[in-house]
Design a protein around this motif. Structure first.
Motif, short mmCIF file in Angstrom:
data_model
loop_
_atom_site.label_atom_id
_atom_site.label_comp_id
_atom_site.label_asym_id
_atom_site.label_seq_id
_atom_site.Cartn_x
_atom_site.Cartn_y
_atom_site.Cartn_z
N GLU A 25 -17.33 -62.62 -30.92
CA GLU A 25 -17.93 -61.52 -31.67
C GLU A 25 -18.20 -60.33 -30.74
OE1 GLU A 25 -22.01 -60.69 -34.14
OE2 GLU A 25 -21.12 -62.69 -34.29
N TYR A 26 -18.73 -60.61 -29.56
CA TYR A 26 -18.97 -59.54 -28.59
C TYR A 26 -17.66 -58.89 -28.16
CZ TYR A 26 -23.88 -60.92 -27.94
OH TYR A 26 -25.22 -61.19 -28.10
N LYS A 27 -16.62 -59.69 -27.98
CA LYS A 27 -15.32 -59.15 -27.59
C LYS A 27 -14.80 -58.19 -28.67
CE LYS A 27 -11.29 -59.00 -25.40
NZ LYS A 27 -11.06 -58.52 -24.08
N ASP A 28 -14.90 -58.60 -29.92
CA ASP A 28 -14.46 -57.73 -31.02
C ASP A 28 -15.25 -56.42 -31.03
OD1 ASP A 28 -12.65 -59.68 -31.81
OD2 ASP A 28 -13.92 -60.43 -33.45
N CYS A 29 -16.55 -56.51 -30.82
CA CYS A 29 -17.39 -55.31 -30.79
C CYS A 29 -17.03 -54.42 -29.60
CB CYS A 29 -18.87 -55.68 -30.74
SG CYS A 29 -19.49 -56.41 -32.26
#
Length: 96
Positions: A25-29
């Protein structure tokens, strides 16, 4: 003894799965912020990924690239160096 080991196994399995999901999720953000040219916010997300997994060489590389775009060359070099220490076989590091 066996129930205790089983419970520990389940706990660590769930913890690992949760951290992987959060990391993704952090990578996508981070990528979204990067593509929107919100570089400082992107760096913040890459930093969160590194906090979850300090041996994630790709996160160091991506954060270094983002720092470079902000002209934080010292910070970028530190991140690229850290990536090399973690994974010297990743050729991407040597081209930035």
């Amino acid at each position: 003894m066996k129930p205790t080991l089983f419970i520990l196994f389940i706990f660590f399995s769930v913890s690992y799965a949760f951290s992987q999901t959060l990391k993704d999720e952090y990578k996508d953000c981070a990528v979204q912020k990067f593509n929107s040219k919100e570089y400082q916010e992107s760096i913040d997300y890459f930093t969160k990924i590194i906090e979850i997994n300090p041996k994630d060489s790709t996160a160091y590389n991506d954060r270094g690239l983002t720092k470079e775009l902000l002209k934080d060359f010292k910070g970028a070099i530190e991140d690229y160096t850290k990536q090399i220490v973690i994974d010297s076989t990743n050729a991407d590091t040597y081209f930035f």
